[in-house]
Write a protein that holds these residues in place. Structure first.
Motif, PDB file in Angstrom:
ATOM      1  N   THR A  63      57.957  12.769 -30.428  1.00  0.00           N
ATOM      2  CA  THR A  63      58.795  12.169 -31.458  1.00  0.00           C
ATOM      3  C   THR A  63      60.203  11.825 -30.974  1.00  0.00           C
ATOM      4  O   THR A  63      60.863  10.984 -31.580  1.00  0.00           O
ATOM      5  N   GLU A  64      60.672  12.437 -29.915  1.00  0.00           N
ATOM      6  CA  GLU A  64      62.072  12.287 -29.512  1.00  0.00           C
ATOM      7  C   GLU A  64      62.143  11.717 -28.101  1.00  0.00           C
ATOM      8  O   GLU A  64      61.437  12.172 -27.199  1.00  0.00           O
ATOM      9  N   MET A  86      68.908   6.458 -27.672  1.00  0.00           N
ATOM     10  CA  MET A  86      68.105   7.658 -27.933  1.00  0.00           C
ATOM     11  C   MET A  86      67.489   7.470 -29.305  1.00  0.00           C
ATOM     12  O   MET A  86      68.051   6.775 -30.166  1.00  0.00           O
ATOM     13  N   MET A  88      64.242   8.764 -32.438  1.00  0.00           N
ATOM     14  CA  MET A  88      63.214   9.632 -33.006  1.00  0.00           C
ATOM     15  C   MET A  88      62.228   8.766 -33.782  1.00  0.00           C
ATOM     16  O   MET A  88      62.617   7.826 -34.474  1.00  0.00           O
ATOM     17  N   ALA A  93      56.195   8.966 -28.162  1.00  0.00           N
ATOM     18  CA  ALA A  93      57.245   9.096 -27.146  1.00  0.00           C
ATOM     19  C   ALA A  93      56.749   9.554 -25.780  1.00  0.00           C
ATOM     20  O   ALA A  93      57.449   9.362 -24.784  1.00  0.00           O
ATOM     21  N   ALA A 118      67.300  13.347 -24.847  1.00  0.00           N
ATOM     22  CA  ALA A 118      65.975  13.707 -25.350  1.00  0.00           C
ATOM     23  C   ALA A 118      65.930  15.135 -25.864  1.00  0.00           C
ATOM     24  O   ALA A 118      64.943  15.535 -26.495  1.00  0.00           O
ATOM     25  N   SER A 119      66.974  15.906 -25.613  1.00  0.00           N
ATOM     26  CA  SER A 119      67.072  17.278 -26.123  1.00  0.00           C
ATOM     27  C   SER A 119      67.899  17.348 -27.395  1.00  0.00           C
ATOM     28  O   SER A 119      68.133  18.436 -27.919  1.00  0.00           O
ATOM     29  N   ARG A 121      68.482  14.926 -30.627  1.00  0.00           N
ATOM     30  CA  ARG A 121      68.463  14.545 -32.034  1.00  0.00           C
ATOM     31  C   ARG A 121      67.663  15.503 -32.913  1.00  0.00           C
ATOM     32  O   ARG A 121      68.152  15.958 -33.954  1.00  0.00           O
ATOM     33  N   ALA A 122      66.443  15.835 -32.532  1.00  0.00           N
ATOM     34  CA  ALA A 122      65.606  16.652 -33.414  1.00  0.00           C
ATOM     35  C   ALA A 122      66.203  18.040 -33.623  1.00  0.00           C
ATOM     36  O   ALA A 122      66.398  18.492 -34.756  1.00  0.00           O
ATOM     37  N   THR A 279      73.966  12.345 -38.358  1.00  0.00           N
ATOM     38  CA  THR A 279      73.741  11.770 -37.035  1.00  0.00           C
ATOM     39  C   THR A 279      75.030  11.217 -36.457  1.00  0.00           C
ATOM     40  O   THR A 279      75.326  11.391 -35.265  1.00  0.00           O
ATOM     41  N   LYS A 319      65.482  23.386 -24.917  1.00  0.00           N
ATOM     42  CA  LYS A 319      64.484  22.363 -25.214  1.00  0.00           C
ATOM     43  C   LYS A 319      63.663  22.017 -23.976  1.00  0.00           C
ATOM     44  O   LYS A 319      64.194  21.882 -22.873  1.00  0.00           O
TER      45      LYS A 319
END
Length: 326
Positions: A63-64, A86, A88, A93, A118-119, A121-122, A279, A319
Motif C-alpha cells: 500500500t505504501e 510518495m 499510499m 506497491a 516508504a516508511s 505515510r502509513a 498529511t 518499518k
C-alpha cells in the motif's frame, strides 16, 4: 515488469514474484516507477485473506511506496514526468510500476531517500491521527506506547514527543527498549515481566496512562487498560500479537476510560479533510527535519518473502522496506 502477485490467499512462502504487463496511465492518472515500498501487518493479512476486507485475486500487495513519475498524461494535479513522489494506495506497491490517481501521492521533499518516504505515510499518519485527532494528546500527558519498536510503535514514540507528551515505551527485549529510547522515549519498560504494571505506576507517580497507543492486542491490552488514568484514552491500532482481546466492560466504567478505534483505511473516505491536514503537517515536519522517520530492515524485491517473515515475527526494529529500484 516484476511484481509480487497473489493468485490465491496463502502464506507468504507460497506467493511468487512474476513478470506481468506494465500498467498504462489513462488521462488523469499517473504511472509511477517505484523505488521502494513499505510493508506492514495489514499487507500480510491481505495476502492470507485474513484482513477485514479482501482484495479480489489476483492482486499485487503493498500500500505504501515512493518513486518517480514516469508518465502523467495531461499533467494531472500538476504532476509531470520526473517528479519524485510518495504515496499510499489500496494495493499494487510491490511492483516495479504502479498507476494511481494524483490524490494518492504527495511530492517528496528534497533530500528524502525513497526508503525513508516508504516508511513514512502509513505509520506516521496512523500515529498522528490516533494521538492528535482521536486521543487529543496534550503536552505533559503520560503516553504509554505498546510494541514501541515496531513500525507504528516507533512512529507513536516520535509523534508523541513532537506533541509534547511524556512517552513511556513498552517493548519485550533490551534491544527493542534501547531502540525506543534512542528515538525519543522518556522511559522504557519490559511488559513481559509479571510486575510491569507496578513499575509503570512508579514511573507515572501513581497517575497511570493518559493515552495508550496499542498496536499489539492480546492479553497485554487488557493489562494496560487496567493501568489507565482517569479519563484516559486507549487507542486500538492493531493486533500484532495475533489475538483480539476481550475487555471487561466494568473497567471503562471504573476507570472513566475510553476505547478509541484507529483504522487508517477509513480516513480518506470518512475524514478526507482531516487526512489532508495531518498529511500536510507531517510533510512539513519531514521537510524541516523535525521528524526523521525510522527505516528498519531493507530488503531487495527478490527477498520479499524474508521481508514479510521478519515483519510477521516482530523481529524488525522500525518499518520493513522493500527496495524496488534506484
Amino acid at each position: 515488469m516484476k511484481a509480487v502477485v497473489v493468485e490465491r490467499y496463502a502464506p507468504i512462502d507460497q506467493i511468487d514474484l512474476k513478470e506481468v504487463a506494465s500498467p498504462r496511465a489513462a488521462p488523469g492518472q499517473l504511472r509511477i516507477k517505484i523505488e521502494a515500498a513499505g510493508i506492514g501487518f495489514v499487507d500480510g493479512l491481505k495476502i492470507e485473506g485474513r484482513y477485514q476486507t479482501k482484495d479480489p485475486v489476483p492482486f499485487i500487495p503493498g500500500t505504501e511506496f515512493a518513486g518517480v513519475v514516469a508518465d502523467a498524461p495531461g499533467a494531472p494535479g500538476g504532476y509531470q514526468a520526473g517528479m519524485r513522489v510518495m504515496g499510499m494506495t489500496r494495493s499494487g506497491a510491490l511492483a516495479e510500476e504502479i498507476v494511481v490517481n494524483p490524490e494518492a501521492v504527495h511530492p517528496l521533499p528534497d533530500g528524502v531517500a525513497p526508503e525513508v518516504a516508504a516508511s513514512f505515510r502509513a505509520n506516521y499518519l496512523t500515529a498522528l491521527y490516533a494521538l492528535s485527532a482521536r486521543a487529543s494528546l496534550v503536552a505533559g500527558e503520560q503516553l504509554l506506547v505498546l510494541g514501541a519498536s515496531g513500525g507504528t510503535g516507533i512512529a507513536a514514540v516520535q509523534i508523541g514527543k513532537l506533541l509534547g507528551g511524556r512517552v513511556i515505551a513498552a517493548a519485550s527485549t533490551p534491544d527493542k527498549r534501547e531502540f525506543a529510547r534512542a528515538h525519543g522515549a522518556d522511559a522504557v519498560i519490559d511488559y513481559t515481566q509479571a510486575g510491569w504494571r507496578d513499575e509503570f505506576k512508579a514511573l507515572t507517580n501513581g497517575h497511570g496512562a493518559d493515552v495508550i497507543f496499542d498496536p499489539v492486542g492480546g492479553e497485554i491490552s487488557v493489562q494496560a487498560f487496567r493501568s489507565i488514568a482517569w479519563r484516559g484514552r486507549h487507542l486500538v491500532v492493531g493486533f500484532a500479537a495475533g489475538s483480539i482481546p476481550a475487555l471487561p466492560f466494568n473497567l471503562p466504567l471504573l476507570k472513566g476510560g475510553a476505547l478509541l478505534g484507529v483504522d487508517l483505511a477509513q480516513i480518506p473516505v470518512r475524514e478526507p479533510d482531516v487526512q489532508k491536514r495531518l498529511t500536510s503537517e507531517l510533510t512539513g515536519w519531514l521537510a524541516d527535519g523535525r521528524l526523521k522517520p525510522v527505516v528498519g530492515h531493507v530488503f531487495a524485491l527478490e527477498d520479499f518473502r524474508e521481508a514479510f517473515r521478519t515483519m510477521q515475527t516482530r523481529a524488525a526494529l522500525g518499518k520493513v522496506v522493500v527496495r524496488i529500484a534506484r
